[in-house]
Motif scaffolding. Structure first.
Motif, PDB file in Angstrom:
ATOM      1  N   LEU A1250     -55.262 -15.680   7.396  1.00  0.00           N
ATOM      2  CA  LEU A1250     -55.150 -14.260   7.740  1.00  0.00           C
ATOM      3  C   LEU A1250     -54.294 -14.066   8.980  1.00  0.00           C
ATOM      4  CD1 LEU A1250     -58.770 -12.987   7.034  1.00  0.00           C
ATOM      5  CD2 LEU A1250     -56.723 -12.482   5.724  1.00  0.00           C
ATOM      6  N   SER A1251     -54.380 -14.967   9.933  1.00  0.00           N
ATOM      7  CA  SER A1251     -53.531 -14.880  11.121  1.00  0.00           C
ATOM      8  C   SER A1251     -52.062 -15.061  10.751  1.00  0.00           C
ATOM      9  CB  SER A1251     -53.955 -15.935  12.142  1.00  0.00           C
ATOM     10  OG  SER A1251     -53.128 -15.884  13.283  1.00  0.00           O
ATOM     11  N   LEU A1252     -51.782 -16.018   9.864  1.00  0.00           N
ATOM     12  CA  LEU A1252     -50.409 -16.203   9.408  1.00  0.00           C
ATOM     13  C   LEU A1252     -49.921 -14.984   8.618  1.00  0.00           C
ATOM     14  CD1 LEU A1252     -50.567 -19.934   8.240  1.00  0.00           C
ATOM     15  CD2 LEU A1252     -49.462 -19.041  10.297  1.00  0.00           C
ATOM     16  N   LEU A1253     -50.819 -14.406   7.814  1.00  0.00           N
ATOM     17  CA  LEU A1253     -50.455 -13.191   7.079  1.00  0.00           C
ATOM     18  C   LEU A1253     -50.123 -12.055   8.041  1.00  0.00           C
ATOM     19  CD1 LEU A1253     -50.257 -11.579   4.414  1.00  0.00           C
ATOM     20  CD2 LEU A1253     -52.710 -11.088   4.663  1.00  0.00           C
ATOM     21  N   CYS A1254     -50.894 -11.928   9.105  1.00  0.00           N
ATOM     22  CA  CYS A1254     -50.622 -10.887  10.106  1.00  0.00           C
ATOM     23  C   CYS A1254     -49.247 -11.085  10.735  1.00  0.00           C
ATOM     24  CB  CYS A1254     -51.720 -10.912  11.171  1.00  0.00           C
ATOM     25  SG  CYS A1254     -51.547  -9.651  12.432  1.00  0.00           S
ATOM     26  N   THR A1255     -48.874 -12.325  10.998  1.00  0.00           N
ATOM     27  CA  THR A1255     -47.553 -12.605  11.569  1.00  0.00           C
ATOM     28  C   THR A1255     -46.440 -12.224  10.607  1.00  0.00           C
ATOM     29  OG1 THR A1255     -48.499 -14.446  12.845  1.00  0.00           O
ATOM     30  CG2 THR A1255     -46.101 -14.399  12.551  1.00  0.00           C
ATOM     31  N   ALA A1256     -46.607 -12.578   9.329  1.00  0.00           N
ATOM     32  CA  ALA A1256     -45.573 -12.274   8.338  1.00  0.00           C
ATOM     33  C   ALA A1256     -45.438 -10.771   8.116  1.00  0.00           C
ATOM     34  CB  ALA A1256     -45.910 -12.976   7.021  1.00  0.00           C
ATOM     35  N   VAL A1257     -46.546 -10.072   8.061  1.00  0.00           N
ATOM     36  CA  VAL A1257     -46.488  -8.625   7.850  1.00  0.00           C
ATOM     37  C   VAL A1257     -45.895  -7.934   9.072  1.00  0.00           C
ATOM     38  CG1 VAL A1257     -47.863  -6.567   7.426  1.00  0.00           C
ATOM     39  CG2 VAL A1257     -48.404  -8.675   6.228  1.00  0.00           C
ATOM     40  N   ARG A1286     -61.955 -11.254  13.943  1.00  0.00           N
ATOM     41  CA  ARG A1286     -62.118 -12.631  14.436  1.00  0.00           C
ATOM     42  C   ARG A1286     -60.953 -13.521  14.033  1.00  0.00           C
ATOM     43  NH1 ARG A1286     -66.949 -13.702  16.628  1.00  0.00           N
ATOM     44  NH2 ARG A1286     -66.644 -15.951  16.377  1.00  0.00           N
ATOM     45  N   ALA A1287     -60.179 -13.096  13.049  1.00  0.00           N
ATOM     46  CA  ALA A1287     -59.018 -13.891  12.639  1.00  0.00           C
ATOM     47  C   ALA A1287     -57.764 -13.522  13.417  1.00  0.00           C
ATOM     48  CB  ALA A1287     -58.764 -13.708  11.143  1.00  0.00           C
ATOM     49  N   ILE A1288     -57.797 -12.430  14.178  1.00  0.00           N
ATOM     50  CA  ILE A1288     -56.625 -11.978  14.940  1.00  0.00           C
ATOM     51  C   ILE A1288     -56.583 -12.714  16.260  1.00  0.00           C
ATOM     52  CG2 ILE A1288     -55.473  -9.994  15.946  1.00  0.00           C
ATOM     53  CD1 ILE A1288     -55.621  -9.981  12.898  1.00  0.00           C
ATOM     54  N   THR A1289     -55.517 -13.462  16.474  1.00  0.00           N
ATOM     55  CA  THR A1289     -55.363 -14.258  17.691  1.00  0.00           C
ATOM     56  C   THR A1289     -54.599 -13.478  18.750  1.00  0.00           C
ATOM     57  OG1 THR A1289     -53.292 -15.231  16.897  1.00  0.00           O
ATOM     58  CG2 THR A1289     -55.338 -16.335  16.275  1.00  0.00           C
ATOM     59  N   GLN A1290     -54.533 -14.092  19.940  1.00  0.00           N
ATOM     60  CA  GLN A1290     -53.771 -13.482  21.018  1.00  0.00           C
ATOM     61  C   GLN A1290     -52.302 -13.355  20.639  1.00  0.00           C
ATOM     62  OE1 GLN A1290     -55.063 -12.437  24.178  1.00  0.00           O
ATOM     63  NE2 GLN A1290     -53.078 -11.433  24.182  1.00  0.00           N
ATOM     64  N   TRP A1291     -51.794 -14.345  19.925  1.00  0.00           N
ATOM     65  CA  TRP A1291     -50.398 -14.283  19.472  1.00  0.00           C
ATOM     66  C   TRP A1291     -50.179 -13.095  18.546  1.00  0.00           C
ATOM     67  CZ3 TRP A1291     -45.442 -15.184  19.445  1.00  0.00           C
ATOM     68  CH2 TRP A1291     -44.724 -15.085  18.248  1.00  0.00           C
ATOM     69  N   ASN A1292     -51.114 -12.828  17.652  1.00  0.00           N
ATOM     70  CA  ASN A1292     -50.969 -11.701  16.731  1.00  0.00           C
ATOM     71  C   ASN A1292     -50.912 -10.380  17.481  1.00  0.00           C
ATOM     72  OD1 ASN A1292     -53.171 -13.483  14.556  1.00  0.00           O
ATOM     73  ND2 ASN A1292     -50.984 -13.225  14.269  1.00  0.00           N
ATOM     74  N   MET A1297     -47.515  -5.845  19.277  1.00  0.00           N
ATOM     75  CA  MET A1297     -47.045  -4.971  20.349  1.00  0.00           C
ATOM     76  C   MET A1297     -45.530  -5.093  20.513  1.00  0.00           C
ATOM     77  SD  MET A1297     -49.005  -2.953  22.122  1.00  0.00           S
ATOM     78  CE  MET A1297     -48.066  -1.508  22.562  1.00  0.00           C
ATOM     79  N   THR A1298     -45.021  -6.304  20.396  1.00  0.00           N
ATOM     80  CA  THR A1298     -43.572  -6.501  20.485  1.00  0.00           C
ATOM     81  C   THR A1298     -42.857  -5.874  19.292  1.00  0.00           C
ATOM     82  OG1 THR A1298     -43.967  -8.588  21.650  1.00  0.00           O
ATOM     83  CG2 THR A1298     -41.767  -8.238  20.735  1.00  0.00           C
ATOM     84  N   ALA A1299     -43.450  -6.014  18.118  1.00  0.00           N
ATOM     85  CA  ALA A1299     -42.836  -5.448  16.912  1.00  0.00           C
ATOM     86  C   ALA A1299     -42.745  -3.930  17.000  1.00  0.00           C
ATOM     87  CB  ALA A1299     -43.639  -5.852  15.678  1.00  0.00           C
ATOM     88  N   VAL A1300     -43.741  -3.297  17.582  1.00  0.00           N
ATOM     89  CA  VAL A1300     -43.685  -1.844  17.748  1.00  0.00           C
ATOM     90  C   VAL A1300     -42.537  -1.466  18.669  1.00  0.00           C
ATOM     91  CG1 VAL A1300     -44.921   0.160  18.640  1.00  0.00           C
ATOM     92  CG2 VAL A1300     -46.137  -1.518  17.263  1.00  0.00           C
ATOM     93  N   ALA A1301     -42.360  -2.221  19.763  1.00  0.00           N
ATOM     94  CA  ALA A1301     -41.247  -1.937  20.677  1.00  0.00           C
ATOM     95  C   ALA A1301     -39.900  -2.126  19.983  1.00  0.00           C
ATOM     96  CB  ALA A1301     -41.346  -2.842  21.904  1.00  0.00           C
ATOM     97  N   VAL A1302     -39.794  -3.133  19.126  1.00  0.00           N
ATOM     98  CA  VAL A1302     -38.537  -3.350  18.404  1.00  0.00           C
ATOM     99  C   VAL A1302     -38.320  -2.253  17.367  1.00  0.00           C
ATOM    100  CG1 VAL A1302     -37.321  -4.924  16.853  1.00  0.00           C
ATOM    101  CG2 VAL A1302     -38.597  -5.833  18.789  1.00  0.00           C
TER     102      VAL A1302
END
Length: 1504
Positions: A1250-1257, A1286-1292, A1297-1302
């Protein structure tokens, strides 16, 4: 001379032979190109090719020699200058010669002189071509001259035909142009385009060399640099040619040539930018004078040509903007500077005689510029006009005519440029620039009139009016304010002060009213306003008494754009009573004119209800109760006669119309005793007048006034006028019934009948008892016979549609008025008899059916003008919402519809559609039985095969309802008979029939299950026996009836009910028959597969495949265990993919869904699920088929284990969220994440996936190319953040937040700006979710938060158009591609982010322990979060000040944003605020001071 053989000789010999050549330009140019290895026929003239221009550093001696030869020829011989191949060769040589050598050669041969000569020769050739066409058309002995008007005398020839022809031939032969060629214009146009290509290449080369070889770039620019006067002539001729070519290319629809011309034309403008400036002073006077003298008119013509031709490409916009800049820089701004240098006071209107002296210098500046003196001839467009006028003499039917761009007609373009070239973004600047723009307007108007008068002395005013109208429209569009004195001065051109009505310009008058209605108001202080107003009223009256010339358009223009705005102007000036008096006087004049001439138009503008409605609304806000009471009291004196009735006089008519408008809103004047006293007197007189049957043409107004009063009194507590007005009901019923017996077409009679009918319905509706039930019954019973009279002998509906206005009412549209009134008062239905309602509904259905037939087949019936109002009224009557509000009429509708369904086959389609709209709850058991039997009987008779699907759908709905006495629910044989009666049509209609038939079978079988045990076993045994015995009989899909389909459905139904009916049939026997049926389907599918391989797919085969797939839905359990069917389906899909029939996509979808259905839940479910994306339409996500698909997939996901679902998510993620089906994969990923149980362990496989899915999305969020992909990506992230925290990491969190700025930067998703609001809201919600649920993970990461918040704030601002181009472009470059206009609702979302950030909740900033947390600890955490936010959000305030200076923000957005900014200032400490103020410049401090002052007044919490 024969072509030279260059292989045998050296290049030097070839060049020497070229120098000695004496043949024509065509052969010599070809030889020159062969020397350097160029094929002129293959050379394209695309300016885009120069963007990738290769720079050569090696010497090219042959190319240089050829270039010198070519320049020598271009300089000395005209034939080369009008030959396109010369410039094609020149362009290729420019590409091959090193820049330094090229610059030296161009300077040596003075390239600008060559360009000037070429442009002049090309222009002269086009002019001669036009003159030749005109002279040939005007020759008396030409064939076309015989078509000219016989009265027109032939023109006198100056020379004989032979002499003229010989002279032209000599000229053309000398120039190298064939005079007999019909494409002389095309040849010259091609030469001009190729010349522009050469200039474009040189300019691009000079710019490219700037960063590579500065010396070469300077030399090239020096070669292209000329004196302003010399370059201005080149520019003027080029602009003139371009204006003509733009029009010609647009007329001939040569889009490629037009685009080519526009791109290359910028090179001529670049030549002007490269001009020499050593003769210019600080004000560029030399350049200004040269441009104004030579290029002014041609620049405006080019601007007008691009606008007139409708060119809207980026290239055209670029050229127009550059031309506008040159006109503003060299013409407008110098004139403006001279105006302000002399004081800039403008025209002085303070004295009796205005001081026009400021106008003269401007007029003197522009007057010399309005003369065409290029080459001593008129402009090219005037020659084109001469040619067109000559052709128009030959063919008078020709509607195409080139525009006339005379100097006077170009002046509005100049005025528009002048307005946009001055700063007017603030009130101070608007005030400063006002005198200049007003003076310029007067000067340009004067120049336009003088120019027109010089051309046509007899009728200069009529030619000047369109120009003046254009200028007024520009003033309106640009928001320029003119003084009332200027407007009233130009009001003389409206023709209002002249005696002839034909001279009145209503459009110009409407523009003046919109610009400054005060010039017509008596209290404006202008001496001529009274005279102008009187003239306007006189001409409006004259227009009506003259029979309304101009038709409905002029009538609507006067009413909507003149009289109504005039009324609003009086109200704005607080002088509404004066208008009411003028209105009364005009009504009196109307009545006097009507009494003396009965042939006048039925309604004047002063009698219009639109005017009365607007006046009534304005009276509510503009007049006090005392004023209205006084108005009513004054009207009473002239309204009543000596006998106590309404007087039949002109004054009484005017007073009653104004009184009706004043008392239309009686609820506003209930506290005024004087008003109520007047109302009581009027009501008594009104009742006496109606009762006496006094003859007056405006009796209908009495009925309408009575109805309005009745509406008011029914709402009051005492109902004071009920008894008085109630006595009119019987009178109304009698006159209506008398009219029905002897109808007339007079407007006054028809209007009285309609208003009387409305009065009766209002009385019957508002009075609760049955006082008027008898009158209402009599009146309603007369309406159906009246409706029959509007059907003509051919069966069509008489008359056109009615727009609801009384003035357009006639005896035919009276029926529409009746029905509209009835539908608006649904309470009336309960007070009428059932027989009356049924008769009325029956007649309405007949009218609707006639109009529906005229829509389906307009030639089948003679219905006169198209009218669909009765069909619309019928659809409104049977609509679901209306019947829910009026359930009492449902039974009557059913009675009529059943009767017409039975006896009238011609309207069964409309009848069945109407029955489907009736809510099922209103269909009684008796009617259900009747309808099921009747529809079944119609199907068995095969009377209406076209609507079999609709009838089966109706039967399925009725059969699913409880307690039905129909045969189909108690006799299973009826179903077999229906299946036998319906045949397939081998079209897409078959699928709707099959779907409806399945629903019917399921409903009937459910009814059999509710029978007693004995009857149930009896029926199901018969069904089983009949079904199993028919399997072999109906084994082929090609069977023409539904029996084949029925057998398969019943086999499936019996198999589903096998556990409920264990004693009815043997399960093994039923299974064997199902296997036989499945075997037949598989054989049929294999046969179709073979046919599709051998022959091209056709619609018949595709429909057969689709039918089999639809039947296979009943055999899913068997299909999953059979491998052969998957192979067949796959091969069929490959064959269908190659076809282009309309059914191909639908069939592919069915195949994909079939493969998906037979796949068991698990990891293998992924591939067929992903493949469904090729045929799954996200644009119809809420369609029934898509909804069923999503529900089925969700059910499959719930059946899968967590490991299998995690593996499926992994497969989807690896497939990627980019490309064609990215949106579909995002949808499936979000659906899978929703169905997955929340993870508990952070290190589990599900959590990591799920964390990897969050990164890809998150990555897909910024690379989206459609709004569907972006929305689904945002929705998927929302699901992950909410359901799997619980699956969302600090990196996610940091990545989102960075993706929103971009996403809100210039690197954001490339999506259409029309979806800007949706994207902005999605991003705000995503950031808000992080602030609420993941505030602790964000912590002090304001280096990620601030960029996103700053860019979201920037999106709310609009770039300032008045800023410099460089600054504006710099600010525009930082905007995201998807950004479009936003509003206050979007600012509210951003404000919520600020308040969440500055005022966090306790749960957001603190972790809850099992033992709990102390109150002090919670408070400390909240204070800490606010303190950290205050330290960083000062930069958001700085960004706000900078955005305010760079752009604009409307008041609604600012009001919605301020609460968020106040929340930020609440958490910013005083020391931080001081540092913030110190970091700003002077302008920024002013913005911040304004914000801070507002915060202290309205935003800061006062603890006291």
């Amino acid at each position: 001379m024969a072509p030279m053989a260059f292989r045998s000789g050296s290049s030097q010999e070839a060049l020497l032979q070229l120098e000695k050549g004496t043949t024509g330009p065509t052969s010599l140019l070809k030889d020159a190109a062969q020397i350097v290895g160029i094929d002129l026929a293959l050379c394209a003239g695309d300016p885009d090719a120069d963007q990738n221009l290769q720079l050569h550093s090696q010497s090219a001696p042959k190319e240089e020699w050829v270039l010198r030869w070519l320049l020598k020829k271009l300089k000395s011989t005209k034939a080369y200058r009008v030959e396109a191949r010369s410039f094609v060769l020149l362009r290729q040589l420019i590409h091959r010669i090193p820049p330094r050598s090229l610059a030296a050669i161009l300077s040596e041969y003075k390239i600008l002189t060559i360009v000037d000569g070429a442009v002049a020769d090309i222009k002269a050739g086009i002019v001669l071509d036009f003159q030749d066409v005109v002279s040939n058309l005007d020759r008396p002995d030409s064939e076309s001259s015989h078509t000219l008007d016989e009265e027109s005398p032939p023109k006198k020839k100056k020379h004989g035909n032979n002499e003229t022809r010989k002279r032209k031939r000599a000229t053309y032969e000398e120039d190298g142009v064939d005079p007999d060629s019909p494409s002389c214009f095309a040849l010259c146009a091609s030469a001009f385009n190729r010349l522009l290509d050469c200039l474009y290449t040189l300019v691009v080369l000079a710019n490219k060399m700037y960063g590579v070889d500065g010396v070469a770039s300077s030399h090239l620019k020096h070669a292209l640099r000329g004196e302003p006067g010399f370059v201005a002539k080149i520019l003027a001729r080029s602009l003139a040619l371009a204006a003509l070519l733009i029009f010609e290319f647009c007329r001939e629809k040569k889009a490629a040539d037009l685009q080519h011309l526009l791109r290359a034309l910028s090179s001529v403008l670049d030549l002007w930018e490269l001009r020499s400036s050593h003769q210019d002073d600080s004000n560029n006077s030399s350049s200004n004078a040269a441009f104004a003298h030579h290029c002014f008119l041609e620049a405006l013509r080019l601007h007008r040509s691009a606008s007139f031709s409708g060119v809207g490409s980026n290239e055209a916009t670029y050229i127009v903007q550059r031309v506008e800049r040159l006109v503003a820089l060299h013409v407008v701004l110098p004139a403006r500077g001279a105006f302000f240098a002399k004081g800039g006071s403008g025209i002085d209107y303070s004295t009796d005689e205005p001081d026009w002296s400021p106008v003269k210098p401007i007029s003197d500046t522009f007057r010399p510029l309005l003369t065409d003196d290029i080459d001593g001839k008129a402009g090219l467009l005037e020659h084109k006009e001469q040619e067109q006028e000559a052709k128009a003499k030959i063919d008078k039917k020709s509607s195409s005519r080139n525009p006339v761009w005379k100097p006077a007609e170009l002046l509005p373009v100049l005025f528009d440029i002048a307005i946009r070239s001055v700063p007017r973004d603030t009130f101070r600047r608007q005030t400063n620039e006002g005198p200049w723009l007003e003076t310029l307007f007067v000067a340009i108007a004067e120049l336009a009139f003088s120019a027109v008068k010089q051309e046509d002395v007899t009728d200069a005013t009529s030619d000047f009016i369109p120009i003046l109208e254009q200028m007024f429209r520009i003033i309106l569009n640009r928001g320029v304010k003119l003084s009332l004195h200027t407007l009233i001065t130009h009001a003389a051109y409206t023709g209002l002060l002249k005696d002839n009505l034909d001279k009145v310009q209503w459009k110009l008058t409407a523009l003046l009213v919109e610009l400054g209605v005060d010039i017509f108001l008596p209290n404006s202080g202008l001496p001529d306003s009274g005279r102008l107003l009187a003239a306007l009223l006189e001409k409006i009256m004259f227009h009506w008494t003259s029979g309304c010339p101009g038709g409905d358009d002029v009538y609507a223009k006067i009413k909507t754009d003149i009289v109504v705005p005039l009324l609003r102007g009086f109200a704005s000036a607080r002088d509404l009573l004066t208008f009411v008096q003028l209105w009364y006087e005009q009504l009196v004049l109307v009545e006097l004119a009507r009494s003396s001439n009965r042939g006048l138009a039925r309604f004047s503008i002063w009698e219009s209800d639109d005017l009365a409605n607007v006046c009534s609304e304005l009276m509510k806000t503009s007049l006090t109760e005392a004023q209205v009471s006084s108005l009513a009291q004054n009207a009473l004196s002239e309204l009543l006669s000596e006998s106590g009735t309404i007087a039949v006089s002109t004054n009484a008519f005017g007073r009653f119309v104004t009184l009706e408008a004043a008392l239309r809103n009686l609820t506003c004047y209930t506290n005024s005793d004087r008003t109520m006293s007047v109302l009581t007197t009027v009501i008594k007189a009104l009742v006496a007048t109606i009762s006496s049957k006094q003859n007056m043409h405006w009796r209908w107004r009495l009925w309408r006034f009575s109805g309005n009063v009745l509406q008011f009194t029914m709402k009051s507590t005492d109902g004071s006028f009920n008894s008085t007005l109630g006595s009119l009901v019987n009178i109304a019923v009698n006159i209506i019934r008398d009219f029905h017996k002897q109808p007339t077409s007079r407007l006054q009679d028809v209007a009285e009948i309609l208003e009387a009918y409305r009065f009766v319905l209002a009385a019957a509706e508002k009075i609760s008892d049955n006082t008027y039930s008898n009158q209402l019954a009599l009146l309603t019973a007369d309406i159906p016979p009246f409706l029959k009279t509007i059907i003509n002998k051919e069966g069509g509906v008489l008359g056109a549609s009615w727009n609801g206005h009384i003035e357009n009412l006639d005896s035919i549209s009276l029926a529409t008025g009746y029905l509209v009134t009835l539908l608006r008062t649904p309470e009336i239905w309960g007070k009428t008899k059932a027989e009356t309602r049924q008769a009325l509904f029956d007649q309405m259905l007949s009218l609707a059916a006639i109009q529906q037939q005229s829509i389906i087949d307009p030639s089948s019936i003679n219905s006169g003008p198209f009218n669909a109002q009765f069909l619309q009224l019928w659809n409104a009557l049977v609509s679901y919402e209306y019947l829910l509000n009026s359930p009492g009429i449902a039974n009557d509708l059913l009675v009529i519809l059943i009767e017409r369904l039975k006896n009238d086959p011609s309207i069964r389609q409309l009848t069945v559609m109407s029955l489907q709209k009736i809510p099922s709850r209103f269909v009684t058991r008796h009617h259900r039985g009747l309808l099921l039997d009747l529809v079944g009987h119609i199907i068995l008779e095969k009377a209406s095969p076209d609507i079999s699907g609709d009838m089966l759908s109706l039967m399925a709905t009725l059969a699913s309802m409880p307690k039905s006495s129909a045969k189909i629910t108690s006799d299973w044989e009826v179903v077999w008979k229906i299946a036998k009666a319906i045949t397939f049509k081998d079209s897409e209609v078959d699928f709707r029939v099959m779907k409806s038939f399945r629903s019917l079978i399921e409903a009937v079988m459910s009814k059999f299950l509710t029978l007693s045990e004995k009857d149930r076993q009896k029926y199901f045994k018969k069904i089983h026996q009949k079904t199993t015995s028919s399997v072999y009989k109906f084994k082929s899909i090609k069977h023409p009836t539904l029996e084949f389909y029925l057998v398969r459905i019943l086999l499936s139904q019996l198999w589903d009910y096998r556990l409920e009916l264990p004693k009815v049939f043997d399960e093994a026997n039923l299974k064997s028959h199902r296997q036989k049926a499945f075997k037949y389907l598989l054989e049929e599918l294999e046969t179709l597969q073979t046919q599709l391989k051998l022959e091209a797919p056709n619609l018949t085969n595709e429909i057969s495949v689709a039918k089999i797939l639809a039947v296979l839905e009943d055999f899913e359990d068997m299909a999953r265990e059979n491998d052969e069917i998957e192979k067949c389906v796959t091969e069929i899909e490959d064959c269908v993919t190659k076809t282009s029939t309309e059914l191909a996509t639908s069939l592919q979808r069915s195949i994909k869904l079939h493969v998906l259905a037979r796949t068991k839940p698990g990891r293998s479910f992924t591939i067929p699920l992903i493949e469904c994306g090729d045929v799954f339409s996200l644009q119809h996500l809420f369609a029934e088929e898509q909804q069923v698909f999503i529900q089925d997939v969700a059910e499959r996901f719930h059946e899968m284990s967590s490991d299998d679902l995690t593996g499926l998510i992994e497969d989807i993620r690896k497939a990627g969220f980019g490309g064609k089906n990215a949106s579909y994969r995002l949808l499936i990923a979000g659906l899978a994440a929703t169905c997955l149980n929340p993870v508990e362990e952070k290190e589990s496989a599900s959590s990591q996936e799920l964390s990897l899915l969050c990164t890809a999305v998150t990555k897909s969020l910024c690379t989206s190319t459609s709004i569907e992909q972006f929305s689904l990506a945002a929705e998927c992230l929302d699901i992950l953040l909410r359901c799997h925290s619980r699956a969302i990491t600090q990196w996610n969190v940091d990545n989102i937040m960075t993706a929103v700025a971009v996403a809100v930067s210039k690197c954001g998703p490339q999506i259409n700006p029309e979806f800007a609001g949706t994207i902005y809201v999605r991003l705000c919600r995503l950031v808000g979710l992080l602030f609420v649920l993941y505030r602790q993970k964000l912590g002090g990461r304001f280096h990620l938060i601030l960029p996103a918040m700053q860019r979201l704030l920037t999106c709310l601002f609009t770039p300032n158009r008045k800023r410099k181009a460089g600054a504006r472009m710099k600010s525009m470059q930082g905007q995201p591609p998807w950004l479009g206009p936003l509003n206050d609702s979007h600012a509210v979302h951003f404000t919520r982010l600020l308040t969440s950030l500055c005022e966090p909740t306790v749960s957001a900033v603190s972790k809850q322990s099992q033992s709990g947390t102390s109150h002090e600890g919670l408070t400390d955490q909240t204070k800490k979060a606010k303190r950290i936010a205050g330290q960083h959000l000062q930069y958001l305030i700085i960004e706000y000040t900078q955005c305010t200076l760079r752009g604009t923000m409307n008041s609604e957005i600012k009001a919605a944003l301020l609460p968020g900014l106040y929340a930020v200032l609440d958490v910013v400490s005083r020391d931080t605020m001081k540092a913030l103020n110190s970091s700003l410049d002077a302008s920024g401090r002013e913005v911040f001071k304004t914000l801070y002052d507002d915060y202290m007044k309205f935003g800061k919490w006062d603890k006291s």
